[in-house]
Design a protein around this motif. Structure first.
Motif, PDB file in Angstrom:
ATOM      1  N   GLU A  22       0.701  -0.991   0.135  1.00 20.89           N
ATOM      2  CA  GLU A  22      -0.075  -0.017   0.042  1.00 20.89           C
ATOM      3  C   GLU A  22       0.854   1.313  -0.560  1.00 20.89           C
ATOM      4  N   ALA A  73       1.735   8.666   9.483  1.00 22.11           N
ATOM      5  CA  ALA A  73       1.777   7.571   8.982  1.00 22.11           C
ATOM      6  C   ALA A  73       2.084   6.312   9.974  1.00 22.11           C
ATOM      7  N   LYS A  76       0.964   5.582   1.269  1.00 22.87           N
ATOM      8  CA  LYS A  76       0.066   6.968   1.227  1.00 22.87           C
ATOM      9  C   LYS A  76       0.982   7.968   1.430  1.00 22.87           C
TER      10      LYS A  76
END
Length: 204
Positions: A167, A177, A169
């Protein structure tokens, strides 16, 4: 004729204890302890400090004392100051202060990143925190850490992209995060200006 009161007596020869007191400090055990705390092999420290493995082994076994130049290279590689290496054991300070020159810095020139190691030596491998600076196009890519390890990253300047467990971001200023670090992961500068972040690593 001079009186006995005015006669100068020759100094007494130095006692064996005085000579021993002037012997160089035995730093080998301290260097070995610091190396093992950082999970470095003799080869690892030898390469990082530019000191031959045989010399390093002699130093750690207190068979040889390092020159100032060699000690300086070893302390830089271990992230401590010369004062810390040679200082006698003292009672712990209530408030211990480290100056900017005592904070070890890791540079990834080709990868365009810089890590300032803010965490104390005794927590290495357990709980670590860093100031991460990424130049445009810079990235800090890492292999998987121990199972259960997580990282927490807060953006202090610029924008940053995090990739973990398949993933990705993108973070902007002041975003935080939290992600798996027991898989391959990457931190990238996602903008055109320098990016900076606080990176906290909690090992599993």
């Amino acid at each position: 004729m001079a009186s006995s009161a005015n006669r100068r007596t020759a100094p007494a020869p130095a006692q064996a204890g005085s000579v021993a007191a002037l012997a160089p400090p035995r730093v080998g055990e301290h260097i070995q302890r610091l190396r093992m705390e950082r999970k470095l092999t003799l080869d690892d420290l030898s390469r990082a400090a530019g000191v031959s493995k045989s010399m390093l082994s002699e130093i750690e076994r207190d068979k040889a004392n390092p020159t100032i130049a060699v000690a300086w290279r070893l302390t830089n590689a271990l992230g401590v100051s010369l004062d810390q290496l040679f200082a006698a054991q003292r009672a712990p300070e209530t408030i211990a202060v480290s100056g900017p020159h005592e904070i070890p810095t890791l540079d990834g020139h080709e990868a365009k990143y810089q890590l300032r190691v803010w965490g104390p030596i005794e927590l290495a491998g357990k709980f670590e925190w860093y100031e991460l600076t990424l130049q445009p196009g810079g990235a800090l890519t890492s292999n998987a850490h121990e199972p259960g390890t997580r990282e927490h990253l807060t953006v202090l300047a610029g924008s940053i992209e995090i990739e973990s467990a398949g993933e990705t971001k993108r973070l902007k200023l002041a975003d935080t995060a939290r992600y798996q670090a027991d898989v391959p992961h990457a931190i990238r500068n996602a903008g055109k200006a320098e990016a900076k972040a606080l990176l906290v690593v909690i090992h599993g």
